[in-house]
Each structure stands twice: as structure tokens, then as C-alpha cells.
Write a protein that holds these residues in place. Sequence first.
Motif, short mmCIF file in Angstrom:
data_model
loop_
_atom_site.label_atom_id
_atom_site.label_comp_id
_atom_site.label_asym_id
_atom_site.label_seq_id
_atom_site.Cartn_x
_atom_site.Cartn_y
_atom_site.Cartn_z
N THR A 9 0.85 -1.19 0.00
CA THR A 9 0.00 0.00 0.00
C THR A 9 0.89 1.24 0.00
O THR A 9 2.11 1.13 -0.06
N ASP A 10 0.30 2.42 0.07
CA ASP A 10 1.04 3.67 0.09
C ASP A 10 0.80 4.35 1.43
O ASP A 10 -0.14 5.15 1.59
N ILE A 11 1.63 4.03 2.42
CA ILE A 11 1.45 4.57 3.76
C ILE A 11 1.71 6.08 3.82
O ILE A 11 0.91 6.81 4.42
N PRO A 12 2.77 6.61 3.20
CA PRO A 12 2.97 8.07 3.27
C PRO A 12 1.80 8.88 2.71
O PRO A 12 1.45 9.93 3.25
N ALA A 13 1.19 8.40 1.63
CA ALA A 13 0.12 9.16 0.99
C ALA A 13 -1.18 9.16 1.78
O ALA A 13 -1.87 10.18 1.87
N PHE A 14 -1.52 8.01 2.40
CA PHE A 14 -2.85 7.86 2.99
C PHE A 14 -2.85 7.54 4.49
O PHE A 14 -3.90 7.68 5.13
N TYR A 15 -1.72 7.15 5.03
CA TYR A 15 -1.71 6.69 6.42
C TYR A 15 -0.55 7.30 7.20
O TYR A 15 -0.03 6.68 8.14
N ALA A 16 -0.16 8.51 6.86
CA ALA A 16 0.99 9.14 7.52
C ALA A 16 0.73 9.37 9.01
O ALA A 16 1.61 9.13 9.85
N GLU A 17 -0.47 9.83 9.36
CA GLU A 17 -0.78 10.06 10.77
C GLU A 17 -0.71 8.76 11.56
O GLU A 17 -0.15 8.70 12.66
N SER A 56 6.12 5.27 -2.43
CA SER A 56 4.97 6.18 -2.44
C SER A 56 4.83 6.88 -3.78
O SER A 56 5.82 7.12 -4.48
N LYS A 57 3.60 7.23 -4.11
CA LYS A 57 3.31 8.09 -5.24
C LYS A 57 3.02 9.52 -4.78
O LYS A 57 2.80 10.41 -5.60
N THR A 79 7.40 7.00 -6.87
CA THR A 79 6.99 6.70 -8.24
C THR A 79 6.46 7.96 -8.91
O THR A 79 5.53 8.60 -8.41
N ILE A 80 7.07 8.33 -10.02
CA ILE A 80 6.58 9.46 -10.83
C ILE A 80 6.51 8.97 -12.27
O ILE A 80 7.53 8.67 -12.90
N THR A 81 5.31 8.85 -12.78
CA THR A 81 5.05 8.32 -14.12
C THR A 81 4.37 9.39 -14.96
O THR A 81 3.93 10.42 -14.44
N PRO A 82 4.18 9.15 -16.27
CA PRO A 82 3.58 10.17 -17.13
C PRO A 82 2.09 9.99 -17.33
O PRO A 82 1.50 10.64 -18.20
N TYR A 83 1.47 9.09 -16.56
CA TYR A 83 0.07 8.74 -16.83
C TYR A 83 -0.90 9.77 -16.25
O TYR A 83 -0.64 10.41 -15.23
N GLY A 84 -2.05 9.88 -16.90
CA GLY A 84 -3.10 10.79 -16.46
C GLY A 84 -4.08 10.09 -15.55
O GLY A 84 -3.90 8.93 -15.14
N THR A 85 -5.18 10.78 -15.25
CA THR A 85 -6.19 10.24 -14.34
C THR A 85 -6.95 9.06 -14.94
O THR A 85 -7.68 8.37 -14.23
N PRO A 92 -1.75 12.68 -7.20
CA PRO A 92 -1.70 14.14 -7.37
C PRO A 92 -0.99 14.55 -8.65
O PRO A 92 -0.33 13.75 -9.31
N ASP A 93 -1.13 15.82 -8.98
CA ASP A 93 -0.43 16.40 -10.13
C ASP A 93 1.06 16.07 -10.03
O ASP A 93 1.69 16.21 -8.99
N LYS A 94 1.64 15.60 -11.14
CA LYS A 94 3.01 15.10 -11.11
C LYS A 94 4.03 16.17 -10.78
O LYS A 94 5.06 15.89 -10.17
N GLU A 95 3.77 17.41 -11.14
CA GLU A 95 4.70 18.48 -10.80
C GLU A 95 4.75 18.67 -9.28
O GLU A 95 5.81 18.95 -8.71
N LYS A 96 3.62 18.48 -8.61
CA LYS A 96 3.59 18.57 -7.15
C LYS A 96 4.34 17.40 -6.52
O LYS A 96 5.02 17.57 -5.50
N VAL A 97 4.22 16.22 -7.12
CA VAL A 97 4.96 15.07 -6.61
C VAL A 97 6.46 15.29 -6.77
O VAL A 97 7.25 14.96 -5.88
N ILE A 98 6.85 15.86 -7.91
CA ILE A 98 8.26 16.18 -8.12
C ILE A 98 8.75 17.16 -7.05
O ILE A 98 9.84 17.00 -6.48
#
Length: 308
Positions: A9-17, A56-57, A79-85, A92-98
Motif C-alpha cells: 500500500t502507500d502509507i505516506p500518501a494515505f496513512y501518515a498520521e 509512495s506516489k 513513483t513518478i510516471t507520465p500517466y493521467g487520471t 496528485p499532479d506530477k509536478e507537485k509530486v516532483i
Amino acid sequence: MILQTGMRTDIPAFYAEWFTNRIKDGYVLVRNPYNPVQVTKYRLDPTFVDLIGFCSKNPAPMLQYMDLLKPFGMYWFVTITPYGTDIEPHVPDKEKVIDSFLALSEIVGPDAMAWRYDPIFLDETYTVDYHLKAFEHIAARLCDATKTCVISFIDLYQKVRKNFPEVRSVGKDDRIFLGKEMIEIAATHGMTVRPCGEGDELAPYGADCSGCMTQQVYETALHTSLIFPKKQPLRKECACFLGNDIGAYNTCPHLCRYCYANYDEQTVRQNYANHDPHSPFLIGNLHPEDVIHEAVQKSWVDGQMRLF
């Protein structure tokens, strides 16, 4: 020992608290995904946990808690990929992830960061040219923030076929061409490409095919040497040492169509609704029938400092 948080799963994105509450309480309980009444207790103590691995994404929610994680060694796969929604509906928007990647690298250092560009698949929208242009853009943004790029081509696991039936595997000619071009692009930005579970076919073009979560990778992140126990890889295609994972399957609300860890959206939403940030479990709480086994934990650091 190595503790993983992100193979299921992605703990930083959804379960950080939740994760930071586990750090504060000093332990976490993890259900066996194949026998849920079997529970393993891990102590979250830097005396025993040499390194925590994150995948994390969207690492942004964890940035506010980084002071709490400082006593631990860390390794981050973002993970930073070029895929859309259409493919990654809730990433989130990939520029924000960067931007989050760059902020994270400032805290933990480039040796503890890896950019994942995977899985790679091709269709009428996401063509070879599309991938190479996107790869060049992201690599340029991440220059000096990491020395590692992990790539892989899509694997058609049963869950992937179910949730993404139109996807097709990438042929060898395209794999070689894309891999060769990406290796050259990455090199111009100070990165080494490490293929994930792809064998040695890209080694002649400059890829490091030794694995992406190896003893060498962890030692470089920690700047010290480790004494690893003998352990078989998770799958025959993989040379990595993954460690013990505290996540849970069917719990990632990113709902990427290529995901191997989610069965379907309904199951994910049901599990997410049962998440309690104060529970020792990622999902739900302790049941009367649970059998708790305390993991044997010890540091693998041998005390010999190394220069990398």
C-alpha cells in the motif's frame, strides 16, 4: 533489520498520521495476509530497525513528520510516471509530486532516494515518444536529487488483468529501445537505471541489473555496512532483499489501474473506512481470536563506516 512500508500500500500518501502514531507508541501489529488471525508485532525502535523503506506516489503528507523519523535510516522510492487520471485516478499532479521528491531529498539526501518510473506500458496515448519526452522532463527536474532510477515494464498479474483488461505486455524490441534511450537520458542527469525484475537484457546498454533493494543500496543509504541474514527473494525474477512489510493489501486509494496489490475498488473503500489512525493495525483493531507473535529483531549494522 530492514522494515518495509510500501510493498502492499502507500502509507505516506494515505496513512501518515497512523504511521507516526505507531512510531510514538513504539510498535506496530501486522496481520498475515494469508492467515489473518496470525499477527506479528514489530518494535519500531531504531536500536533494532536500521532502515525503513518507503514506496509512495505522494510523499507530501509525511513531510511534516520527518523530525520524528530522523532516528531511523530511510530509503525512499517515489513513483513518478507520465500517466493521467485515466490510469492513475487519484495520484496528485506530477509536478507537485516532483516538488515533494525534491523537498524529501533535501532532508534525507540523494543516496536515500530513488525515482521509480514504472510500470511502463504502451498504447495509442502512451507511445514510445510520449514516454521518452516525459522521462526526459522528469529526469531533468530530479537531477541531483537522486542517483537512481528504477524502471520496469508492466507484468500482467491476475489482478492487473482483472482491473486493466485492455493492457498488453511490452514486446522485446520496444523494451530494448526504451530501456537504451532511458539509460542514456538518466546518465546525462547523473542517474543509474536499475531495471526491476527484468533480467539482464538491459545490462549491455549500461543498466545496473543487480536489483533495486539490495544490500549495496541499503548500505549506500546508511553510509555503513550491514550483516544481512540469508533470505530468498520474493520472486525468482527479483534479486532484492525486501525485508518485513507492515502494510496491507487492498488498502491503497490511489486505485491505479495497473496495481497488483488491490483486488477491486469496493474492497479498498471498505478497508479504508475501517482504518483507525490510533489502532496498532493499519486496518481494523485487535480481535479476540488473534494470535500475536513478537518478531525477532536485531540490528544488522556491523559498525564499519564506508565511503560511497
